[in-house]
Motif scaffolding. Structure first.
Motif, PDB file in Angstrom:
ATOM      1  N   THR A  51       3.991  -0.820   3.608  1.00 49.99           N
ATOM      2  CA  THR A  51       3.546   0.489   3.174  1.00 49.99           C
ATOM      3  C   THR A  51       4.693   1.478   3.149  1.00 49.99           C
ATOM      4  O   THR A  51       5.639   1.380   3.936  1.00 49.99           O
ATOM      5  CB  THR A  51       2.396   1.004   4.072  1.00 49.99           C
ATOM      6  N   VAL A  60       0.991  -6.828   4.955  1.00 49.47           N
ATOM      7  CA  VAL A  60       0.930  -5.520   4.317  1.00 49.47           C
ATOM      8  C   VAL A  60       2.252  -4.799   4.542  1.00 49.47           C
ATOM      9  O   VAL A  60       2.819  -4.833   5.636  1.00 49.47           O
ATOM     10  CB  VAL A  60      -0.238  -4.680   4.871  1.00 49.47           C
ATOM     11  N   VAL A  69      -2.789   3.514   7.235  1.00 47.54           N
ATOM     12  CA  VAL A  69      -2.648   2.118   6.801  1.00 47.54           C
ATOM     13  C   VAL A  69      -2.383   1.224   8.005  1.00 47.54           C
ATOM     14  O   VAL A  69      -2.953   0.134   8.131  1.00 47.54           O
ATOM     15  CB  VAL A  69      -1.517   1.985   5.764  1.00 47.54           C
ATOM     16  N   ILE A 129      -1.475  -1.439  -4.148  1.00 45.35           N
ATOM     17  CA  ILE A 129      -2.473  -0.374  -4.074  1.00 45.35           C
ATOM     18  C   ILE A 129      -1.682   0.927  -4.053  1.00 45.35           C
ATOM     19  O   ILE A 129      -0.948   1.205  -3.106  1.00 45.35           O
ATOM     20  CB  ILE A 129      -3.360  -0.506  -2.829  1.00 45.35           C
ATOM     21  N   TYR A 130      -1.812   1.715  -5.108  1.00 46.56           N
ATOM     22  CA  TYR A 130      -0.924   2.849  -5.352  1.00 46.56           C
ATOM     23  C   TYR A 130      -1.762   4.106  -5.548  1.00 46.56           C
ATOM     24  O   TYR A 130      -2.616   4.157  -6.435  1.00 46.56           O
ATOM     25  CB  TYR A 130      -0.082   2.529  -6.590  1.00 46.56           C
ATOM     26  N   ALA A 189       0.858  -1.183   0.000  1.00 49.74           N
ATOM     27  CA  ALA A 189       0.000   0.000   0.000  1.00 49.74           C
ATOM     28  C   ALA A 189       0.892   1.231   0.000  1.00 49.74           C
ATOM     29  O   ALA A 189       1.580   1.502   0.988  1.00 49.74           O
ATOM     30  CB  ALA A 189      -0.918  -0.011   1.217  1.00 49.74           C
ATOM     31  N   LEU A 207      -7.381   0.038   0.860  1.00 46.09           N
ATOM     32  CA  LEU A 207      -6.858  -1.151   1.530  1.00 46.09           C
ATOM     33  C   LEU A 207      -7.927  -1.781   2.411  1.00 46.09           C
ATOM     34  O   LEU A 207      -8.110  -3.014   2.399  1.00 46.09           O
ATOM     35  CB  LEU A 207      -5.639  -0.772   2.374  1.00 46.09           C
ATOM     36  N   VAL A 256      -5.625   5.716  -0.230  1.00 45.92           N
ATOM     37  CA  VAL A 256      -5.021   4.383  -0.145  1.00 45.92           C
ATOM     38  C   VAL A 256      -5.487   3.609   1.088  1.00 45.92           C
ATOM     39  O   VAL A 256      -5.843   2.424   0.971  1.00 45.92           O
ATOM     40  CB  VAL A 256      -3.482   4.482  -0.199  1.00 45.92           C
TER      41      VAL A 256
END
Length: 297
Positions: free
Chosen positions: A227, A225, A237, A169-170, A131, A210, A206
């Motif tokens: 990040t 995950v 996140v 996930i950008y 992420a 997520l 983001v």
């Protein structure tokens, strides 16, 4: 919630393991709005770097700017003999050093030292979700390739193929700032794009993307995950992962002056055991990768 192994400071993270390389700019390509991918020949670094580590770079023969700039290693490529030779660095043109890099012609002499920092661990999982926001995609291409087993890094080579599935996930403010998307799709990652203005992908932050993705996935799946990006995004996140009982690593982007643990300019507040609940840790030698649980946001 299970916790990723806590990494104590160890001599292997100190700068005595680095190489100092004098090289030249081989490529310096625009890959997004004000975003460039720079390539230099640095075999001593390319053969030893692992995902999440970084280098310090400065333009040789000049004292303006005087100090180097920390940049995550984005990619490693081999020469015609198949030996790891070139490192790619992706940077956003926004300050004195990056302005100088962006306007340097091919063949400009540079000095690079690294690899530096601890890098990501190879803790196995069913699904790795990366992420990222802003320029935080830069350490993720190598990590995803290692996780999928398509490339090995380090000397000796680290374990690879430790995840069954890799997702990115950008997020960025607008479509023009999304850089390297084709690289991630070409690596066979599942890619979800988010933009603040809805110009590409979903109009969503983001952390929210997520959270929505985690809600879709099987509860018995082991998810990890990682990040990187703006600190407020990483904090959110981390909160999403804590609420979902999922392990999360963060790659801190604290500004650095030396990169070797001398100047103490890059410290972050990290929780610890003992009489004091936290202490300042140098992200250049004790990081830049920390468990999200350990960071005092």
């Amino acid at each position: 919630m299970s916790k990723l192994p806590h990494t104590k400071l160890h001599a292997k993270y100190y700068a005595d393991k680095m190489a100092q390389v004098h090289s030249v700019i081989e490529q310096n390509e625009l890959v997004g709005e004000k975003t460039y991918r720079l390539r230099i020949a640095a075999p001593a670094i390319a053969s030893t770097v692992v995902p999440g580590q970084f280098v310090m770079i400065r333009i040789a023969g000049t004292d303006a700017p005087l100090i180097g700039r920390a940049l995550a290693v984005y990619n490693v490529t081999a020469d015609s003999a198949g030996d790891p030779t070139y490192i790619d660095l992706v940077y956003l043109r926004k300050g004195v050093m990056t302005e100088a890099l962006a306007t340097s012609p091919l063949g400009t002499a540079v000095t690079v030292w690294g690899p530096l920092g601890n890098g990501f661990s190879t803790v196995g999982c069913d699904r790795l979700i990366m992420a990222v926001g802003g320029i935080g995609q830069t350490p993720m291409l190598m990590l995803g390739r290692e996780a999928m087993g398509s490339q090995s890094f380090g000397s000796p080579a680290r374990e690879n193929g430790w995840s069954n599935h890799v997702e990115l996930i950008y997020g960025a403010r607008t479509k023009a700032l999304l850089a390297g998307v084709d690289d991630f799709r070409g690596a066979k990652f599942q890619v979800t794009l988010c933009t603040d203005d809805g110009s590409e992908g979903v109009r969503q932050l983001v952390p929210d993307a997520l959270a929505a993705r985690l809600a879709e996935l099987p509860q018995d799946e082991k998810i990890r995950v990682v990040t990187c990006g703006p600190e407020i995004m990483m904090e959110k996140v981390a909160e999403v992962c804590a609420a979902a009982n999922i392990d999360c690593d963060v790659s801190m982007e604290t500004p650095m002056a030396c990169g070797i643990g001398v100047c103490f300019s890059c410290v972050a507040k990290i929780r610890q055991e003992g009489p004091e609940p936290w202490d300042y840790k140098r992200t250049c030698v004790e990081g830049p990768i920390f468990s999200a649980n350990d960071v005092c946001w």
